[in-house]
Scaffold this active site. Sequence first.
Site, mmCIF file in Angstrom:
data_model
loop_
_atom_site.group_PDB
_atom_site.id
_atom_site.type_symbol
_atom_site.label_atom_id
_atom_site.label_comp_id
_atom_site.label_asym_id
_atom_site.label_seq_id
_atom_site.Cartn_x
_atom_site.Cartn_y
_atom_site.Cartn_z
ATOM 1 N N ASP A 98 13.119 -10.436 -53.261
ATOM 2 C CA ASP A 98 12.654 -8.976 -53.098
ATOM 3 C C ASP A 98 13.572 -7.788 -52.367
ATOM 4 O O ASP A 98 14.074 -8.373 -51.436
ATOM 5 C CB ASP A 98 11.405 -8.062 -51.489
ATOM 6 C CG ASP A 98 10.430 -8.170 -52.516
ATOM 7 O OD1 ASP A 98 10.773 -6.158 -52.378
ATOM 8 O OD2 ASP A 98 8.922 -7.751 -52.350
ATOM 9 N N ASP A 200 11.210 -3.305 -55.081
ATOM 10 C CA ASP A 200 10.255 -2.474 -53.867
ATOM 11 C C ASP A 200 10.524 -0.967 -53.453
ATOM 12 O O ASP A 200 11.534 -0.063 -53.739
ATOM 13 C CB ASP A 200 10.612 -2.793 -52.691
ATOM 14 C CG ASP A 200 9.777 -2.642 -51.294
ATOM 15 O OD1 ASP A 200 8.748 -2.942 -51.557
ATOM 16 O OD2 ASP A 200 10.227 -2.055 -50.346
ATOM 17 N N GLU A 258 8.209 -1.929 -58.470
ATOM 18 C CA GLU A 258 7.363 -1.743 -58.079
ATOM 19 C C GLU A 258 7.098 0.490 -58.577
ATOM 20 O O GLU A 258 7.566 0.753 -57.419
ATOM 21 C CB GLU A 258 6.737 -1.398 -56.210
ATOM 22 C CG GLU A 258 5.663 -1.014 -55.940
ATOM 23 C CD GLU A 258 5.564 -0.967 -54.457
ATOM 24 O OE1 GLU A 258 4.570 -1.097 -53.257
ATOM 25 O OE2 GLU A 258 6.644 -0.705 -53.928
ATOM 26 N N HIS A 330 0.249 -8.470 -52.216
ATOM 27 C CA HIS A 330 0.249 -8.905 -50.870
ATOM 28 C C HIS A 330 -0.343 -6.878 -50.169
ATOM 29 O O HIS A 330 0.126 -6.937 -49.078
ATOM 30 C CB HIS A 330 1.742 -8.882 -50.032
ATOM 31 C CG HIS A 330 2.549 -7.556 -50.477
ATOM 32 N ND1 HIS A 330 3.001 -7.637 -51.150
ATOM 33 C CD2 HIS A 330 3.334 -7.182 -49.428
ATOM 34 C CE1 HIS A 330 4.168 -6.582 -51.831
ATOM 35 N NE2 HIS A 330 3.754 -6.569 -50.413
ATOM 36 N N ASP A 331 -0.264 -6.536 -50.759
ATOM 37 C CA ASP A 331 -0.529 -4.604 -50.490
ATOM 38 C C ASP A 331 -1.900 -4.276 -50.526
ATOM 39 O O ASP A 331 -2.827 -3.063 -50.546
ATOM 40 C CB ASP A 331 0.340 -3.519 -51.232
ATOM 41 C CG ASP A 331 1.556 -3.408 -51.009
ATOM 42 O OD1 ASP A 331 1.932 -3.751 -49.468
ATOM 43 O OD2 ASP A 331 2.645 -3.462 -51.333
HETATM 44 C C1 GLC Z 1 5.875 -1.740 -50.907
HETATM 45 C C2 GLC Z 1 5.846 -3.280 -50.275
HETATM 46 C C3 GLC Z 1 4.852 -2.808 -48.982
HETATM 47 C C4 GLC Z 1 5.830 -2.399 -47.894
HETATM 48 C C5 GLC Z 1 6.685 -0.964 -48.681
HETATM 49 C C6 GLC Z 1 7.417 -0.557 -47.684
HETATM 50 O O1 GLC Z 1 4.991 -0.769 -51.310
HETATM 51 O O2 GLC Z 1 4.873 -3.736 -51.257
HETATM 52 O O3 GLC Z 1 4.656 -3.950 -48.469
HETATM 53 O O4 GLC Z 1 4.722 -2.022 -46.879
HETATM 54 O O5 GLC Z 1 6.872 -1.290 -49.789
HETATM 55 O O6 GLC Z 1 8.968 -0.815 -47.831
#
Ligand code: GLC
Length: 557
Positions: A98, A200, A258, A330-331
């Site tokens: 990540d 991310d 993402e 995971h979100d």
């Molecule tokens: C992304 C991750 C999430 C995290 C956020 C801040 O959206 O997937 O889990 O809380 O970034 O890093």
Amino acid sequence: MKLNWWHGKIAYQIYPKSFMDSNGDGVGDLKGISSKLDYLKDLGVDIIWLSPIYVSPFVDNGYDIADYRNIAPVFGTMEDFDELLAKAKKLDLHIILDLVVNHCSSEHELFKKALKNPEGEEASYFYFVKGKDGKAPDNLRSYFGGSVWEKVDGYDDMYYLHYYAKQQPDLNWNNPVLVKKVYDMINWWLDKGISGFRVDAIMNVAKDLSFPGLPADDIDGLCAANKMTGKLTDRIPKMLNDLKANTFDKYNALTVAEAFGVSDEVLPKLYGDNGCFSTLFDFSARELYESLPGYYAFPHSTVKHYRDHNFSTQKKVGLSGFICPILENHDEPRSVSLYLKPHQQNANGAKALATAFMFLRGLPFIFQGQELGMTNTHFDSLDEFKDLLSHDEYKKCLAHGLTEEQAMEALNNHARDNARTPMLWSDAANAGFSTGTPWMKVHQDYKKLNVETQKKDKDSVLNYYKKLTALRKSEDLLNCFTYGRFDEVDLHSDEVIAYTRTDDNCKVGVFCNFEDSDLEISLGEGEKLLLQSSDAVRVSGNRMVIGPCAAAVVRLK
Ligand code: GLC
């Protein structure tokens, strides 16, 4: 589109804290992951994405990084990582990490120095900004609630910016010195032999340095930061062009971004041969939720919602790009609970949904536990929720007039914690995840819903996932499923997901029925059933009947 090593593969996301604990401290770790690589290989996985494993105070479960070049002690050591990587290589499994570089942790060395001197060199790696008219520089709301600005102690009118928690200060991507440091770190990991990164929250790196703010969108007088990010997406390609050239390209690394709220004009610049990244997750089914002010306003989703958004992305991407379909991560809550009706939230529903997802064009990512058909976990009290966002959402629910029971229900339905409970390995104590006390509640159904039990049951969701991955990668269909065209099949129902994949040599139909009644399909000469999710699929002569909550994959050419 250039052919690339990740085409035709299947990826799997591990949330390290909750995957497998090897030392009984209640938290998953790298040795635990190593011990389960054979399981992943057997499932048909080729690429593994590890959510953050770096040194962190874990305010946001590792998405707050204090040291990018070391492993969090709770996960093990760098030797453990090297062993994991070597073992994965032997099994022909790729590991991607990540990459969290929109922000770091307030415990990072550079930020600690910056905080001591908000006018010094290190402060220029972040956003230290003077207030306006005695107030914070703008009125944006952090993703985790409250202002994106935190006042610097000891200064009258100085703030630093954090789009997430105040312990996650944003990095200043307009500063070339900082950017160079990020490149060096990325290359350091790629030199170690990892195969790439999941990137991310990257759309947030674009900032309007005049910090104009936006009209308030809720009773707190603030406006969601993602609304500002959405306005600035066209700046991203220019900002990140060099990143790829200086890092990923040199290693032919896989990068999966993402990225939310990407317009059709910006999309082609973000991914593919000439884009900043190899590919992007398809979050289209999630965007409705991103646009709503909080869990208190989140509706239950539907298979139609999943279908329409994914189909629209598939059509938009066409043959020119490669996208990553997902059901979960995971979100998000568990897909079986999110998209299906209560009476469908079982193994049959999970298998039908998995079928709809698995044959979309692109690189599919399975999230840990999805392959068991895990549903949401039942949380009885607020303190069982570990995610800081859940606690903020709870307060928001109450502020908007929900009762405590209603607020708990909203969290049970939508909290990210649902995806983060321990992986269910067996019916032993703590589902075989840990011999200690797990850091998070274990799913209520683990006695029945677990890997060991499902391995023994030929009709289990797990064994069905193995059939899905095997079919997707079978020699004569691999090209069709990887590069073939996607076409929607409109069967005039909101509760049917149907499509075909076609290349020069084959055509395959995917039919998933979420109606409460049978779906009939007539088969042409030579058309052959390749896979059925349960015995509710019956073929007699040229008539195929797909029962409620069942799916079939058919070779049409
Ligand atoms: C992304 C991750 C999430 C995290 C956020 C801040 O959206 O997937 O889990 O809380 O970034 O890093």
